[in-house]
Design a protein around this motif. Structure first.
Motif, PDB file in Angstrom:
ATOM      1  N   SER A  86       0.738  -1.194   0.231  1.00  0.00           N
ATOM      2  CA  SER A  86       0.024  -0.066   0.010  1.00  0.00           C
ATOM      3  C   SER A  86       0.880   1.256   0.021  1.00  0.00           C
ATOM      4  CB  SER A  86      -0.983  -0.002   1.117  1.00  0.00           C
ATOM      5  OG  SER A  86      -1.868  -1.194   1.150  1.00  0.00           O
ATOM      6  N   ALA A  87       1.819   1.142   0.901  1.00  0.00           N
ATOM      7  CA  ALA A  87       2.845   2.347   0.868  1.00  0.00           C
ATOM      8  C   ALA A  87       3.815   2.394  -0.519  1.00  0.00           C
ATOM      9  CB  ALA A  87       3.728   2.299   1.953  1.00  0.00           C
ATOM     10  N   LEU A  98       2.686   1.426 -10.219  1.00  0.00           N
ATOM     11  CA  LEU A  98       1.624   1.283  -9.724  1.00  0.00           C
ATOM     12  C   LEU A  98       0.894  -0.196  -9.643  1.00  0.00           C
ATOM     13  CD1 LEU A  98      -0.752   2.301  -7.721  1.00  0.00           C
ATOM     14  CD2 LEU A  98      -1.914   3.278  -9.822  1.00  0.00           C
ATOM     15  N   ILE A  99       0.968  -0.699 -11.024  1.00  0.00           N
ATOM     16  CA  ILE A  99       0.615  -1.885 -11.278  1.00  0.00           C
ATOM     17  C   ILE A  99       1.447  -3.047 -10.469  1.00  0.00           C
ATOM     18  CG2 ILE A  99       0.401  -3.747 -13.148  1.00  0.00           C
ATOM     19  CD1 ILE A  99      -0.743  -1.535 -14.879  1.00  0.00           C
ATOM     20  N   GLY A 100       2.779  -2.928 -10.610  1.00  0.00           N
ATOM     21  CA  GLY A 100       3.743  -3.807 -10.068  1.00  0.00           C
ATOM     22  C   GLY A 100       3.688  -3.644  -8.393  1.00  0.00           C
ATOM     23  N   PHE A 101       3.487  -2.550  -7.805  1.00  0.00           N
ATOM     24  CA  PHE A 101       3.261  -2.473  -6.492  1.00  0.00           C
ATOM     25  C   PHE A 101       1.862  -2.975  -5.876  1.00  0.00           C
ATOM     26  CE2 PHE A 101       6.390   1.107  -6.496  1.00  0.00           C
ATOM     27  CZ  PHE A 101       7.300   0.427  -6.332  1.00  0.00           C
ATOM     28  N   ARG A 102       0.747  -2.875  -6.830  1.00  0.00           N
ATOM     29  CA  ARG A 102      -0.370  -3.758  -6.521  1.00  0.00           C
ATOM     30  C   ARG A 102      -0.393  -5.204  -6.558  1.00  0.00           C
ATOM     31  NH1 ARG A 102      -5.396  -2.340  -4.702  1.00  0.00           N
ATOM     32  NH2 ARG A 102      -6.564  -3.340  -6.508  1.00  0.00           N
ATOM     33  N   THR A 103       0.483  -5.593  -7.217  1.00  0.00           N
ATOM     34  CA  THR A 103       1.097  -7.152  -7.095  1.00  0.00           C
ATOM     35  C   THR A 103       1.486  -7.406  -5.716  1.00  0.00           C
ATOM     36  OG1 THR A 103       1.616  -6.921  -9.392  1.00  0.00           O
ATOM     37  CG2 THR A 103       2.079  -9.091  -8.176  1.00  0.00           C
ATOM     38  N   VAL A 104       2.329  -6.651  -4.959  1.00  0.00           N
ATOM     39  CA  VAL A 104       2.716  -6.914  -3.995  1.00  0.00           C
ATOM     40  C   VAL A 104       1.622  -6.808  -2.832  1.00  0.00           C
ATOM     41  CG1 VAL A 104       4.483  -5.946  -2.288  1.00  0.00           C
ATOM     42  CG2 VAL A 104       5.175  -5.786  -4.691  1.00  0.00           C
ATOM     43  N   GLN A 105       0.920  -6.045  -3.052  1.00  0.00           N
ATOM     44  CA  GLN A 105      -0.280  -5.737  -2.012  1.00  0.00           C
ATOM     45  C   GLN A 105      -1.163  -6.999  -2.248  1.00  0.00           C
ATOM     46  OE1 GLN A 105      -3.210  -2.804  -3.283  1.00  0.00           O
ATOM     47  NE2 GLN A 105      -2.938  -1.829  -1.192  1.00  0.00           N
ATOM     48  N   ALA A 106      -1.382  -7.438  -3.411  1.00  0.00           N
ATOM     49  CA  ALA A 106      -2.091  -8.711  -3.773  1.00  0.00           C
ATOM     50  C   ALA A 106      -1.525  -9.895  -2.965  1.00  0.00           C
ATOM     51  CB  ALA A 106      -2.413  -8.655  -5.238  1.00  0.00           C
ATOM     52  N   LEU A 107      -0.343 -10.018  -2.907  1.00  0.00           N
ATOM     53  CA  LEU A 107       0.248 -11.192  -2.319  1.00  0.00           C
ATOM     54  C   LEU A 107       0.107 -10.973  -1.056  1.00  0.00           C
ATOM     55  CD1 LEU A 107       3.863 -11.381  -4.199  1.00  0.00           C
ATOM     56  CD2 LEU A 107       2.183 -12.851  -4.305  1.00  0.00           C
ATOM     57  N   TRP A 162      -3.284   9.119  -0.935  1.00  0.00           N
ATOM     58  CA  TRP A 162      -3.713   8.801   0.323  1.00  0.00           C
ATOM     59  C   TRP A 162      -4.760   7.615   0.327  1.00  0.00           C
ATOM     60  CZ3 TRP A 162      -1.462  10.138   4.590  1.00  0.00           C
ATOM     61  CH2 TRP A 162      -0.509  11.184   4.494  1.00  0.00           C
ATOM     62  N   ILE A 163      -5.314   7.218  -0.655  1.00  0.00           N
ATOM     63  CA  ILE A 163      -6.312   5.929  -0.678  1.00  0.00           C
ATOM     64  C   ILE A 163      -5.395   4.597  -0.478  1.00  0.00           C
ATOM     65  CG2 ILE A 163      -8.153   7.025  -2.216  1.00  0.00           C
ATOM     66  CD1 ILE A 163      -7.256   5.122  -4.305  1.00  0.00           C
ATOM     67  N   PHE A 164      -4.196   4.710  -0.819  1.00  0.00           N
ATOM     68  CA  PHE A 164      -3.304   3.959  -0.483  1.00  0.00           C
ATOM     69  C   PHE A 164      -2.643   3.749   1.035  1.00  0.00           C
ATOM     70  CE2 PHE A 164      -3.087   3.786  -5.137  1.00  0.00           C
ATOM     71  CZ  PHE A 164      -3.677   2.588  -5.226  1.00  0.00           C
ATOM     72  N   TYR A 165      -2.258   4.899   1.377  1.00  0.00           N
ATOM     73  CA  TYR A 165      -1.704   5.271   2.554  1.00  0.00           C
ATOM     74  C   TYR A 165      -2.516   5.042   3.777  1.00  0.00           C
ATOM     75  CZ  TYR A 165       1.969   7.825   0.101  1.00  0.00           C
ATOM     76  OH  TYR A 165       3.047   8.510  -0.849  1.00  0.00           O
ATOM     77  N   ILE A 166      -3.712   5.119   3.531  1.00  0.00           N
ATOM     78  CA  ILE A 166      -4.826   5.063   4.812  1.00  0.00           C
ATOM     79  C   ILE A 166      -4.618   3.492   5.080  1.00  0.00           C
ATOM     80  CG2 ILE A 166      -6.665   4.160   3.313  1.00  0.00           C
ATOM     81  CD1 ILE A 166      -8.422   5.462   5.111  1.00  0.00           C
ATOM     82  N   ASN A 167      -4.105   2.554   4.246  1.00  0.00           N
ATOM     83  CA  ASN A 167      -3.988   1.154   4.770  1.00  0.00           C
ATOM     84  C   ASN A 167      -2.852   0.934   5.771  1.00  0.00           C
ATOM     85  OD1 ASN A 167      -6.026  -0.219   3.256  1.00  0.00           O
ATOM     86  ND2 ASN A 167      -5.044  -0.010   1.414  1.00  0.00           N
ATOM     87  N   VAL A 168      -2.006   1.733   5.689  1.00  0.00           N
ATOM     88  CA  VAL A 168      -0.263   1.321   6.205  1.00  0.00           C
ATOM     89  C   VAL A 168      -0.806   1.407   7.995  1.00  0.00           C
ATOM     90  CG1 VAL A 168       1.698   2.204   6.539  1.00  0.00           C
ATOM     91  CG2 VAL A 168       0.651   2.297   4.318  1.00  0.00           C
ATOM     92  N   PRO A 169      -1.345   2.296   8.522  1.00  0.00           N
ATOM     93  CA  PRO A 169      -1.407   2.203   9.947  1.00  0.00           C
ATOM     94  C   PRO A 169      -2.411   1.018  10.519  1.00  0.00           C
ATOM     95  CG  PRO A 169      -2.718   4.240   9.162  1.00  0.00           C
ATOM     96  CD  PRO A 169      -2.054   3.803   8.108  1.00  0.00           C
ATOM     97  N   ILE A 170      -3.413   0.722   9.398  1.00  0.00           N
ATOM     98  CA  ILE A 170      -4.285  -0.164   9.677  1.00  0.00           C
ATOM     99  C   ILE A 170      -3.473  -1.704   9.773  1.00  0.00           C
ATOM    100  CG2 ILE A 170      -6.370  -1.473   9.233  1.00  0.00           C
ATOM    101  CD1 ILE A 170      -7.477   0.964   7.824  1.00  0.00           C
ATOM    102  N   ALA A 171      -2.561  -1.698   8.638  1.00  0.00           N
ATOM    103  CA  ALA A 171      -1.698  -3.084   8.717  1.00  0.00           C
ATOM    104  C   ALA A 171      -0.950  -3.127   9.903  1.00  0.00           C
ATOM    105  CB  ALA A 171      -1.155  -2.939   7.368  1.00  0.00           C
ATOM    106  N   ILE A 172      -0.036  -1.910  10.274  1.00  0.00           N
ATOM    107  CA  ILE A 172       0.704  -2.109  11.230  1.00  0.00           C
ATOM    108  C   ILE A 172       0.007  -2.523  12.705  1.00  0.00           C
ATOM    109  CG2 ILE A 172       1.948  -0.746  12.739  1.00  0.00           C
ATOM    110  CD1 ILE A 172       2.678   1.008  10.446  1.00  0.00           C
TER     111      ILE A 172
END
Length: 309
Positions: A86-87, A98-107, A162-172
């Protein structure tokens, strides 16, 4: 329900909430991201598709990894990997990044979702699991509603990153809670990885998706026909591999069970209709009607809110 079960249920529901949040929040921001990253729809739609494809292809394999290495461990790794992806998505400077990093997020999402129900089975008795599955499903629908509302507000008033950054604190938070409270209780079973099945299924679904996108953009041509034929041929090869594999990605014997077959097709058509309508409505509300993401989001809330109830 004891304290440990309550915290496990909270974590599983949080994982469903995050995954749903990210699916709807991205769709809503798609028109804005197209403009910001100077990309066309045919390219940027892969931000959505690559996530779905990766989850489809890797979920079963990563579920087996949980059987081998521990379901709680794989769930926690998935949580932090989802946050990292997400970050990185928020830091993307191009559509391809963005597509590449979405793959990381998907994993990360695959690791969480493929071990969620197994962890629920480890912690809850059979007569309690209906409530657990219902609660995680409610978390999914609430996440979808939150994604729509948050996507509209954030994209309009703060910025699409920030639609991606919002996931970071929740994930932590989820990662720390998982390390503290989540423990492996299930029996570990050794299984082989179905590499050939995963590769053929992934390429097949990718070709069929590309054929659909190309057809929607420019109409039917020889390239579309070749991708369709190749995708179908690889899918048939996938079915053949699964019928012979020692530890198949998808056991075809399951389809002999009437309830499994009917419920699988029910899920398939439900998600196909839901995602298709959501995508078209976003394009219509923001493209044809000219609404900004915030006002477009308000039109989408009632359906998801009703689903949560």
């Amino acid at each position: 329900m004891d304290r440990a079960q309550f915290i496990v249920l909270l974590l599983l529901t949080l994982a469903s909430f995050m995954t749903a949040l990210d699916s709807t929040i991205v769709v809503l921001a798609l028109p804005v991201m197209m403009s910001a990253l100077h990309a066309d729809l045919a390219t940027l739609v892969w931000v959505i598709l690559i996530y779905i494809l990766a989850v489809t292809v890797f979920s079963t394999q990563l579920g087996k990894l949980g059987d081998l290495r521990g379901r709680a461990r794989m769930f926690n790794i998935g949580m932090i990997l989802f946050g990292l992806g997400s970050a990185l998505c928020g830091l993307s400077t191009s559509a391809l990044e963005l597509i590449g990093f979405r793959t990381v997020q998907a994993l990360g999402g695959s690791l969480m979702m493929s071990n969620t129900m197994a962890i629920a089975s480890d912690y809850f008795r059979p007569e309690e699991r209906g409530f657990v599955f219902g609660t995680t499903s409610m978390g999914w629908n609430l996440g979808a509603v939150a994604g729509i509302l948050a996507g509209g507000i954030i994209t309009t008033f703060i910025g699409w990153r920030w639609i991606f950054y919002i996931n970071v604190p929740i994930a932590i938070f989820g990662f720390i809670m998982g390390l503290t409270y989540l423990r492996d209780r299930g029996v570990r079973v050794r299984q082989d990885f179905d590499i050939y099945g995963a590769v053929t299924l992934g390429i097949s679904l990718g070709l069929l998706s590309m054929a659909g996108i190309t057809y929607a953009g420019v109409g039917y041509n020889s390239t579309v026909g070749l991708m369709l034929l190749s995708g179908m041929a690889l899918f048939l090869l996938f079915l053949y591999i699964e019928s012979r594999a020692k530890s198949p990605l998808l056991s075809l014997k399951l389809f002999r069970i009437k309830m499994f077959t009917l419920s699988s097709f029910s899920y398939f058509f439900q998600y196909m209709a839901n995602n298709a309508i959501l995508f078209l409505l976003i394009m219509y509300l923001q493209g044809v009607r000219g609404l900004n993401p915030f006002y477009a989001s308000l039109w989408l809330v009632p359906g998801y809110l009703l689903g949560s109830i």
